[in-house]
Design a protein around this motif. Structure first.
Motif, PDB file in Angstrom:
ATOM      1  N   LYS A 110       0.832  -1.198   0.000  1.00 23.12           N
ATOM      2  CA  LYS A 110       0.000   0.000   0.000  1.00 23.12           C
ATOM      3  C   LYS A 110       0.871   1.254   0.000  1.00 23.12           C
ATOM      4  N   THR A 111       1.969   1.212   0.736  1.00 23.22           N
ATOM      5  CA  THR A 111       2.877   2.368   0.736  1.00 23.22           C
ATOM      6  C   THR A 111       3.557   2.554  -0.618  1.00 23.22           C
ATOM      7  N   ARG A 112       3.550   1.510  -1.438  1.00 26.68           N
ATOM      8  CA  ARG A 112       4.134   1.598  -2.780  1.00 26.68           C
ATOM      9  C   ARG A 112       3.081   1.959  -3.818  1.00 26.68           C
ATOM     10  N   GLY A 113       1.882   2.322  -3.365  1.00 26.73           N
ATOM     11  CA  GLY A 113       0.832   2.768  -4.278  1.00 26.73           C
ATOM     12  C   GLY A 113      -0.149   1.701  -4.683  1.00 26.73           C
ATOM     13  N   CYS A 114      -0.105   0.540  -4.033  1.00 28.06           N
ATOM     14  CA  CYS A 114      -0.985  -0.550  -4.454  1.00 28.06           C
ATOM     15  C   CYS A 114      -2.454  -0.181  -4.237  1.00 28.06           C
ATOM     16  N   VAL A 115      -3.241  -0.382  -5.285  1.00 26.29           N
ATOM     17  CA  VAL A 115      -4.697  -0.277  -5.210  1.00 26.29           C
ATOM     18  C   VAL A 115      -5.237  -1.698  -5.252  1.00 26.29           C
ATOM     19  N   TYR A 116      -6.011  -2.043  -4.250  1.00 26.05           N
ATOM     20  CA  TYR A 116      -6.423  -3.434  -4.091  1.00 26.05           C
ATOM     21  C   TYR A 116      -7.823  -3.689  -4.645  1.00 26.05           C
ATOM     22  N   THR A 117      -8.004  -4.925  -5.074  1.00 28.80           N
ATOM     23  CA  THR A 117      -9.336  -5.439  -5.372  1.00 28.80           C
ATOM     24  C   THR A 117      -9.565  -6.638  -4.468  1.00 28.80           C
ATOM     25  N   GLU A 118     -10.817  -7.046  -4.336  1.00 26.86           N
ATOM     26  CA  GLU A 118     -11.144  -8.108  -3.386  1.00 26.86           C
ATOM     27  C   GLU A 118     -11.683  -9.340  -4.104  1.00 26.86           C
ATOM     28  N   THR A 119     -11.152 -10.496  -3.755  1.00 26.11           N
ATOM     29  CA  THR A 119     -11.628 -11.776  -4.254  1.00 26.11           C
ATOM     30  C   THR A 119     -11.689 -12.757  -3.092  1.00 26.11           C
ATOM     31  N   PHE A 120     -12.850 -13.283  -2.820  1.00 24.67           N
ATOM     32  CA  PHE A 120     -13.047 -14.255  -1.748  1.00 24.67           C
ATOM     33  C   PHE A 120     -12.446 -13.755  -0.433  1.00 24.67           C
ATOM     34  N   GLY A 121     -12.678 -12.477  -0.165  1.00 21.92           N
ATOM     35  CA  GLY A 121     -12.193 -11.865   1.057  1.00 21.92           C
ATOM     36  C   GLY A 121     -10.765 -11.376   1.003  1.00 21.92           C
ATOM     37  N   TRP A 122      -9.981 -11.862   0.022  1.00 26.92           N
ATOM     38  CA  TRP A 122      -8.568 -11.487  -0.088  1.00 26.92           C
ATOM     39  C   TRP A 122      -8.431 -10.113  -0.738  1.00 26.92           C
ATOM     40  N   GLU A 123      -7.582  -9.282  -0.164  1.00 34.43           N
ATOM     41  CA  GLU A 123      -7.159  -8.054  -0.835  1.00 34.43           C
ATOM     42  C   GLU A 123      -5.990  -8.407  -1.753  1.00 34.43           C
ATOM     43  N   ARG A 124      -6.173  -8.148  -3.059  1.00 35.45           N
ATOM     44  CA  ARG A 124      -5.160  -8.531  -4.049  1.00 35.45           C
ATOM     45  C   ARG A 124      -4.790  -7.313  -4.894  1.00 35.45           C
ATOM     46  N   PRO A 125      -3.512  -7.149  -5.222  1.00 35.77           N
ATOM     47  CA  PRO A 125      -3.098  -5.971  -6.000  1.00 35.77           C
ATOM     48  C   PRO A 125      -3.799  -5.908  -7.355  1.00 35.77           C
ATOM     49  N   LYS A 126      -4.372  -4.744  -7.663  1.00 38.23           N
ATOM     50  CA  LYS A 126      -5.026  -4.556  -8.954  1.00 38.23           C
ATOM     51  C   LYS A 126      -4.182  -3.686  -9.887  1.00 38.23           C
ATOM     52  N   TRP A 127      -3.642  -2.596  -9.347  1.00 40.32           N
ATOM     53  CA  TRP A 127      -2.709  -1.749 -10.089  1.00 40.32           C
ATOM     54  C   TRP A 127      -1.984  -0.881  -9.075  1.00 40.32           C
ATOM     55  N   PHE A 128      -0.933  -0.220  -9.509  1.00 30.99           N
ATOM     56  CA  PHE A 128      -0.118   0.579  -8.603  1.00 30.99           C
ATOM     57  C   PHE A 128      -0.149   2.043  -9.030  1.00 30.99           C
ATOM     58  N   SER A 129      -0.611   2.879  -8.100  1.00 33.28           N
ATOM     59  CA  SER A 129      -0.681   4.322  -8.342  1.00 33.28           C
ATOM     60  C   SER A 129       0.653   4.934  -7.948  1.00 33.28           C
ATOM     61  N   VAL A 130       1.594   4.910  -8.864  1.00 35.12           N
ATOM     62  CA  VAL A 130       2.944   5.373  -8.553  1.00 35.12           C
ATOM     63  C   VAL A 130       3.022   6.890  -8.445  1.00 35.12           C
ATOM     64  N   ASP A 131       1.988   7.594  -8.917  1.00 32.77           N
ATOM     65  CA  ASP A 131       1.992   9.060  -8.840  1.00 32.77           C
ATOM     66  C   ASP A 131       0.828   9.609  -8.023  1.00 32.77           C
ATOM     67  N   GLY A 132       0.143   8.727  -7.295  1.00 34.67           N
ATOM     68  CA  GLY A 132      -0.925   9.186  -6.407  1.00 34.67           C
ATOM     69  C   GLY A 132      -2.283   9.364  -7.041  1.00 34.67           C
ATOM     70  N   ARG A 133      -2.431   9.074  -8.319  1.00 40.35           N
ATOM     71  CA  ARG A 133      -3.741   9.285  -8.962  1.00 40.35           C
ATOM     72  C   ARG A 133      -4.762   8.269  -8.470  1.00 40.35           C
ATOM     73  N   GLU A 134      -6.027   8.623  -8.552  1.00 42.22           N
ATOM     74  CA  GLU A 134      -7.139   7.738  -8.237  1.00 42.22           C
ATOM     75  C   GLU A 134      -7.857   7.388  -9.526  1.00 42.22           C
ATOM     76  N   GLU A 135      -8.310   6.153  -9.601  1.00 39.91           N
ATOM     77  CA  GLU A 135      -8.948   5.698 -10.829  1.00 39.91           C
ATOM     78  C   GLU A 135     -10.297   6.378 -11.033  1.00 39.91           C
ATOM     79  N   GLN A 136     -10.528   6.846 -12.241  1.00 40.49           N
ATOM     80  CA  GLN A 136     -11.824   7.389 -12.649  1.00 40.49           C
ATOM     81  C   GLN A 136     -12.560   6.269 -13.394  1.00 40.49           C
ATOM     82  N   TYR A 137     -13.441   5.594 -12.689  1.00 34.55           N
ATOM     83  CA  TYR A 137     -14.081   4.396 -13.226  1.00 34.55           C
ATOM     84  C   TYR A 137     -14.910   4.726 -14.466  1.00 34.55           C
ATOM     85  N   SER A 138     -14.825   3.821 -15.433  1.00 27.58           N
ATOM     86  CA  SER A 138     -15.488   4.081 -16.704  1.00 27.58           C
ATOM     87  C   SER A 138     -15.642   2.767 -17.468  1.00 27.58           C
ATOM     88  N   PHE A 139     -16.589   2.762 -18.407  1.00 23.79           N
ATOM     89  CA  PHE A 139     -16.710   1.635 -19.332  1.00 23.79           C
ATOM     90  C   PHE A 139     -15.680   1.743 -20.455  1.00 23.79           C
TER      91      PHE A 139
END
Length: 804
Positions: A431-460
């Motif tokens: 998390k300190t390295r920018g990890c953004v997590y997603t959840e599968t079966f209760g597990w927090e798993r790395p989805k992508w790394f925000s190396v510059d602090g940005r937040e995802e703007q969800y979209s289709f």
């Protein structure tokens, strides 16, 4: 009351009776339904009876469409009035993202077979001249759905089931359920005891009580839901045509005509929803429960609803109904077996029980009687939740699901309730390295790394993290990447009969010592039940891996696949072992800095595995991965995961090692044409349909599903792998595939391949349309995109990089 039945259903609401009807329709008449009160006396009787077609999940849409289609005909089929109102529905889009969602849903509608149009505000005004369209961009009009009398529907299906020989006993409370030595179940009731081969918990809001009788619990939260009926509305008097149901995200409400009055149902947000009861379980001796109204907590949504339909407000409120509705953590019903129990099933957890009752019953009956359903049941299987789904989790997720009833679910969107249930020791570090997590079966798993602090703007469509994911992919393709995948399901299968058992369960050959095999577990009918990798660590020792979300399913496959007298031990070691994926052309060089074990091809070839020391840590090292590069999956004891990660990142620094996540994994596995369990590989299809024949070894002897697979003379479906022409969006799964203007197939998964710069996907079509060069298109967000079918992976088709 009879004291024996093949199947006993506990619960006589719309879900239980829907299952009863369809078991009987499938020819199983030795079925007994036991209801503690009257039929419908749980949540069914007080429901508003909404039956919408529009739903964002492809398989759930099939359930809804079947229900709607049956309800239109049910009165004719059974002679029982059901009060069907085929007035149609309009859901409003308030944002461009809502509109993109409608475009996606229109593709699902084309595939599933119900009418849907995206209509402008002028058409909305034509359909409903009394509704305000302020702030509305467009509507999703489903012409043929509507609403019905819930009690009428339930009693009609009950009559139809009785006519086919099924039995119903009312006013008979089940007080206990006991497992018998022979594998049957004994149900203790107020009217006596019943022995059954199979029990189904269809107890709705009371399903947790029934679950407790067999030593388990369910992830269900009962939420109080209000709907209000107005006084007479003069504008509705004398109209020959009923207004369509309106669904409005701004009001978080459905609004409809109820004879000459108005009806408004509110899904209040901001955490205001009330659970029933606030703590513990509802009383098992209660029936037809309603609660005092609380209009204060419905504000401001009730005011918004009145503004949306101004003709309702002057009519006043004549009646308020506040009753409980059960919610699962993800909003999908619980349909399937209970983990760890034989012949004990669930048909409950539906927050839209009226719309889902018949369809759930149909497809669950197929699974119970024939071993498979004709729709993909993966996302509905109750085993998608484990012990992490405790009462706190249930309450938080249930309220979240309720509040988001009319929210547009965006691809990749992460929701906040009940997170961090299962984390690896690297959670905070990453998390300190920018990890953004997603959840599968209760597990927090790395989805992508925000190396510059940005937040995802969800979209289709491609969004603001598209370029960062590309960088992660190219780091793996060009240098070396590292990924924490500790959530993998992991089992040690040991004992003198372990090989024989696995050989019987697996379609592929069980590997020799120090080798790895990708293999599949099939149903008796030859459908795909699971995908696992098996590593032979010793003569009687095997390490079996499967998807994180399949942990309980595959544990059942292994433990219930063991025959009496076989000496096999199955240990679920998921929480005891971590996993780091080290992949990329420099992976061997990184690993060589940390181990004395030989890593060259002659000593440690592709698809081999053994225990070695890395950075002073004992590790099960498997030369295999899901991204198609030289690399290893490294499986240390969980307590050694941090030390191993530190060693690898330090040794990899000179090679430009980079963390990567599951967004990047999806991109790279698509470039390699790797199938995904639960999407390309499901209970709907066989290995032949999925073009996976190379993983079947008919010459090894008998295995489950062998005869059914041999009997399949020709494909009825064919999986295709394709790329699309350029665009700003990719396949999500569920989009229609067209040939000559006709819908001929459906996509399963897709994404963008960053190394090859192509939009890639999988889908199923008739075999005659599966050859490269066949002119096909896919509808992606309302635009027909041309398809190029590929016979081989678009990246490294000869697997030279894997074998490097």
């Amino acid at each position: 009351m009879d004291n024996q039945a093949r199947i006993v259903i506990v619960g006589g609401g719309i879900m239980g009776v829907g299952l009863l009807y369809h078991l009987a329709a499938e020819g199983c008449d030795d079925v007994l339904l036991i209801e503690k009160g009257e039929l419908t006396s749980g949540s069914t009787w007080h429901a508003a009876g909404q039956c919408p077609n529009l739903v964002g999940n492809y398989n759930l849409a099939k359930i809804h469409e079947y229900s709607v289609s049956l309800y239109r005909e049910l009165e004719r089929l059974t002679g029982q009035a059901v009060g069907w109102h085929g007035c149609g529905s309009v859901r409003f889009a308030l944002t461009e993202r809502d509109l993109d969602w409608f475009r996606y849903l229109k593709g699902i509608a084309a595939n599933v077979g119900y009418h849907m149009e995206i209509v402008d505000v002028d058409k909305i005004a034509e359909l409903n001249p009394f509704v305000s369209t302020e702030g509305v961009l467009a509507g999703a009009w489903t012409r043929d759905d509507g609403h019905a009398d819930p009690s009428g529907l339930c009693n009609a299906m009950a009559r139809g089931a009785r006519d086919r020989g099924a039995r119903i006993v009312r006013h008979n409370r089940v007080t206990g359920i006991n497992a018998l030595p022979g594998g049957e179940w004994e149900l203790v009731t107020e009217q006596g005891r019943v022995v059954a081969e199979t029990v189904v918990n269809a107890a709705g809001c009371y399903a947790r009580q029934v679950a407790r009788m067999v030593g388990t619990d369910l992830p269900i939260c009962n939420i109080q839901h209000h709907y209000l009926v107005s006084g007479p509305v003069p504008e509705l008097a004398g109209r020959s045509e009923e207004l369509p149901v309106t669904r409005d995200p701004y009001a978080s409400a459905y609004l409809r005509q109820e004879q000459q009055s108005g009806l408004i149902g509110i899904y209040e947000g901001k955490g205001l929803a009330e659970a029933w009861p606030p703590g513990g379980l509802p009383p098992w001796d209660s029936d037809s429960e309603l609660f005092s109204d609380d209009l204060e907590r419905l504000m401001p949504w009730l005011g918004r609803a009145m503004a949306r339909m101004p003709i309702f407000e002057p009519a006043g409120i004549r009646r308020i109904v506040n009753g409980a509705i059960s919610h699962s953590p993800d909003g999908l019903p619980l349909l399937g077996p209970v983990a760890g129990l034989r012949n004990f099933w669930l048909c409950c957890g539906s927050s839209f029980g009226i719309a889902q009752g018949a369809g759930s019953g149909k497809y669950l009956a197929q699974w119970m009687l024939h071993g498979d359903s004709e729709i993909n049941m993966t996302g509905l299987d109750p085993r998608r939740f484990g012990v992490f789904a405790d009462p706190g989790y249930m309450g938080a997720r249930g309220r979240q699901d309720y509040a988001r009833t009319y929210a547009t679910a965006l691809p990749g969107e992460e929701l906040p309730a009940a997170r961090e249930c299962r984390t690896s020791p690297l959670y905070d570090r990453l998390k300190t390295r920018g990890c953004v997590y997603t959840e599968t079966f209760g597990w927090e798993r790395p989805k992508w790394f925000s190396v510059d602090g940005r937040e995802e703007q969800y979209s289709f469509r491609h969004n603001n993290v598209f370029e960062l994911v590309r960088q992660e992919c190219m780091a793996v393709r060009e240098r070396v990447g590292i990924l924490d995948l500790s959530g993998f399901a992991k089992y040690d299968v040991t004992g003198p009969d372990a090989r024989e058992m696995l050989d019987r369960l697996c379609a592929n050959r069980v590997p020799p010592r120090d080798r790895i095999a990708l293999t599949h577990l099939l149903s008796e009918g030859g459908r795909i039940a699971a995908e696992v990798t098996v590593t032979c660590l010793g003569d009687d020792a095997f390490y079996v891996l499967s998807a994180a979300g399949a942990e309980l399913r595959d544990l059942d496959h292994l433990t219930q696949g063991r025959r009496p007298g076989e000496h096999v031990r199955v240990d679920n070691v998921t929480d005891r072992r971590g996993v780091l994926v080290l992949a990329g052309p420099r992976a061997r060089e990184v690993l060589a800095r940390l181990t004395d074990a030989p890593l060259d091809n002659s000593a440690f070839r592709w698809l081999s595995g053994r225990e070695i020391d890395i950075a002073g840590v004992p590790v099960r090292a498997l030369r295999v991965n899901y991204v198609g590069e030289l690399g290893w999956e490294l499986h240390p004891a969980m307590e050694h995961l941090e030390a191993l990660y530190d060693g690898l990142t330090e040794a990899g620094a000179e090679f430009g090692i980079r963390d990567f996540g599951l967004y990047a994994v999806n991109s790279m596995r698509l470039e390699k044409a790797y199938r995904s369990w639960g999407a390309e590989l499901t209970n709907e299809v066989t290995m032949i349909d999925a073009a996976m024949e190379r993983f079947i070894k008919f010459d090894k002897g008998d295995f489950i599903g062998r005869e059914a697979t041999l009997r399949q003379q020709e494909r009825t479906l064919q999986l295709i792998y394709f790329s699309l022409d350029a665009g700003d969006a990719d396949v999500q799964g569920g989009e229609p595939i067209y040939a000559d203007g006709r819908c001929v197939g459906v996509t399963t998964t897709g994404g963008f391949g960053h190394a090859v710069e192509q939009s890639l996907g999988f889908g199923y079509v008739p075999p005659s349309l599966s050859e490269p060069g066949t002119p096909l298109t896919v509808d992606v967000l309302g635009r027909r995109r041309e398809v190029a079918i590929h016979a081989d992976p678009v990246y490294d088709p000869a697997n030279l990089r894997l074998r490097a």
